[in-house]
Design a protein around this motif. Sequence first.
Motif, PDB file in Angstrom:
ATOM      1  N   SER A   1       0.822  -1.205   0.000  1.00  0.00           N
ATOM      2  CA  SER A   1       0.000   0.000   0.000  1.00  0.00           C
ATOM      3  C   SER A   1       0.854   1.252   0.000  1.00  0.00           C
ATOM      4  N   PRO A   2       0.506   2.241  -0.838  1.00  0.00           N
ATOM      5  CA  PRO A   2       1.249   3.495  -0.840  1.00  0.00           C
ATOM      6  C   PRO A   2       0.997   4.301   0.417  1.00  0.00           C
ATOM      7  N   ILE A   3      -0.055   3.928   1.186  1.00  0.00           N
ATOM      8  CA  ILE A   3      -0.327   4.689   2.402  1.00  0.00           C
ATOM      9  C   ILE A   3      -0.122   3.851   3.655  1.00  0.00           C
ATOM     10  N   ALA A   4       0.272   2.599   3.506  1.00  0.00           N
ATOM     11  CA  ALA A   4       0.518   1.772   4.689  1.00  0.00           C
ATOM     12  C   ALA A   4       1.806   2.209   5.349  1.00  0.00           C
ATOM     13  N   MET A   5       1.829   2.198   6.680  1.00  0.00           N
ATOM     14  CA  MET A   5       2.987   2.691   7.405  1.00  0.00           C
ATOM     15  C   MET A   5       3.676   1.616   8.224  1.00  0.00           C
ATOM     16  N   THR A   6       3.158   0.389   8.227  1.00  0.00           N
ATOM     17  CA  THR A   6       3.732  -0.645   9.073  1.00  0.00           C
ATOM     18  C   THR A   6       4.611  -1.599   8.278  1.00  0.00           C
ATOM     19  N   GLU A   7       5.559  -2.217   8.989  1.00  0.00           N
ATOM     20  CA  GLU A   7       6.441  -3.180   8.341  1.00  0.00           C
ATOM     21  C   GLU A   7       5.635  -4.372   7.852  1.00  0.00           C
ATOM     22  N   HIS A   8       4.701  -4.850   8.679  1.00  0.00           N
ATOM     23  CA  HIS A   8       3.808  -5.932   8.298  1.00  0.00           C
ATOM     24  C   HIS A   8       2.412  -5.356   8.165  1.00  0.00           C
ATOM     25  N   GLU A   9       1.673  -5.856   7.202  1.00  0.00           N
ATOM     26  CA  GLU A   9       0.339  -5.311   6.968  1.00  0.00           C
ATOM     27  C   GLU A   9      -0.495  -5.384   8.230  1.00  0.00           C
ATOM     28  N   SER A  10      -1.149  -4.287   8.567  1.00  0.00           N
ATOM     29  CA  SER A  10      -1.954  -4.210   9.775  1.00  0.00           C
ATOM     30  C   SER A  10      -3.234  -5.017   9.625  1.00  0.00           C
TER      31      SER A  10
ATOM     32  N   HIS B   1      -8.010   5.130   6.103  1.00  0.00           N
ATOM     33  CA  HIS B   1      -6.910   5.452   7.007  1.00  0.00           C
ATOM     34  C   HIS B   1      -5.600   4.988   6.385  1.00  0.00           C
ATOM     35  N   HIS B   2      -4.503   5.301   7.036  1.00  0.00           N
ATOM     36  CA  HIS B   2      -3.193   5.087   6.416  1.00  0.00           C
ATOM     37  C   HIS B   2      -2.823   3.615   6.261  1.00  0.00           C
ATOM     38  N   GLN B   3      -3.592   2.714   6.880  1.00  0.00           N
ATOM     39  CA  GLN B   3      -3.266   1.290   6.785  1.00  0.00           C
ATOM     40  C   GLN B   3      -4.195   0.517   5.845  1.00  0.00           C
TER      41      GLN B   3
END
Length: 427
Positions: free
Chosen positions: A49-58, A374-376
């Motif tokens: 995701s271009p907006i995901a912020m976590t190392e592993h998908e939330s 949201h970002h995730q």
Amino acid sequence: MPIFRPQLVFAGIFRSSGSNRMSFTAIATRAKSGSRFLPRKYYRSLSSSPIAMTEHESIAATDFKSDTVTTPTPSMLQAMLTATHGDDVYKEDKTTNDLQARVAEMCGKPAGLFVVSGTMGNQICLRAHLHQPPYSILCDYRAHVYTHEAGGLAMLSQAMVTPVHPRNKIYLTAEDVEDYLILGDDIHTAPTRVISLENTLGGTIIPIEKIAKISALARRHGIKMHLDGARLWNAAAETGIPLSEYGQYFDTMSLCISKGLGAPVGTVIVGEPDVLQTANWFRKQAGGGIRQAGLLAAAADVAITEIFPKLKQTHEVTKKLATELEDMGLTFQIPVQTNFIFLDLAKAGIDPAVLIEEGNKLGITIAGARIAIHHQISPGAIEKLKLAVKKSLEIAKQRQENGGANGVKRPEGSLAYGVYDKIVIDL
């Protein structure tokens, strides 16, 4: 052998439950041995995701019901491991004190107080402004403080509420407010003592010049101003207006850090020291005094640094999705300005239960008319959302052709997520 990642310790604590819950002893034992200490099911593939912020998908990657479902990022969890451990009830925790001072400075206020939730923040701020009843609080009829805080204004503040419908159907103006102010000493009334605004509300932004006029009106009459700024971060990110510019028009503000910013817990309220000292009494009274609050404050501090700058990008994803939904023939109940889309399902002939069910079939969570980005949220989830909407439109068409029957039972419970103009949907 898998590499031990200390930032995942808290992920295991937060996400596990029942028979899968792991004790601190078990975690420490596995960490010491270098083995994988979380069940495999807690690991997901890396997100594209271009907006995901976590190392592993939330686990929030497929959940559209609210931005409250966001989960802490690895850097937030890492910060928790290095937080100070002072007792915040005695104001002895450095990490918490630093967070409070940071948010207060960002808002142009002299003091801040960390509380466990947006509801607590709003309720104790409003209570701190009120003294001897009778009195009333004026707000938008959809306001969270009025519709979704468990009757707190009546129970905790003994306050009457004056709910106002904005003429423009989007946000309150000074003209709306002035028409409903209760002034004077008529013993039949409960005079207006606080005006409470919410920005954003349903994802829509109150223009700052409108806020300025309401604030000037309030000050002419000696009325306090409170802001439910649970998503003021979104308004600031979208408009480019600093939090401090908003702050000049309010006596107190409540800013949630566990919604779009993704911290696990917490809100910071800001205002004058004497007001926050009173609010601190009410925080304690409500059981909100946290001992080692630094663990939570550390994650919140990282959330502001890491996610706040990314909110504008989340808004762009939301608006792109809105355009694509419009191309499918859907319309919206209110303008799409930040990270929420409110579908006009009634106009489209879509039963909310059908949309929810179609989402479930595709492995995504939809709460009806309200779509929260949201970002995730992952790109794949957005594509599935569009498929669910498309299928729901097809079912709606078939239902119309068959005289209205679709055989799907409507969901039980509140309509809060389904009909925006009847009740607030800004949980």
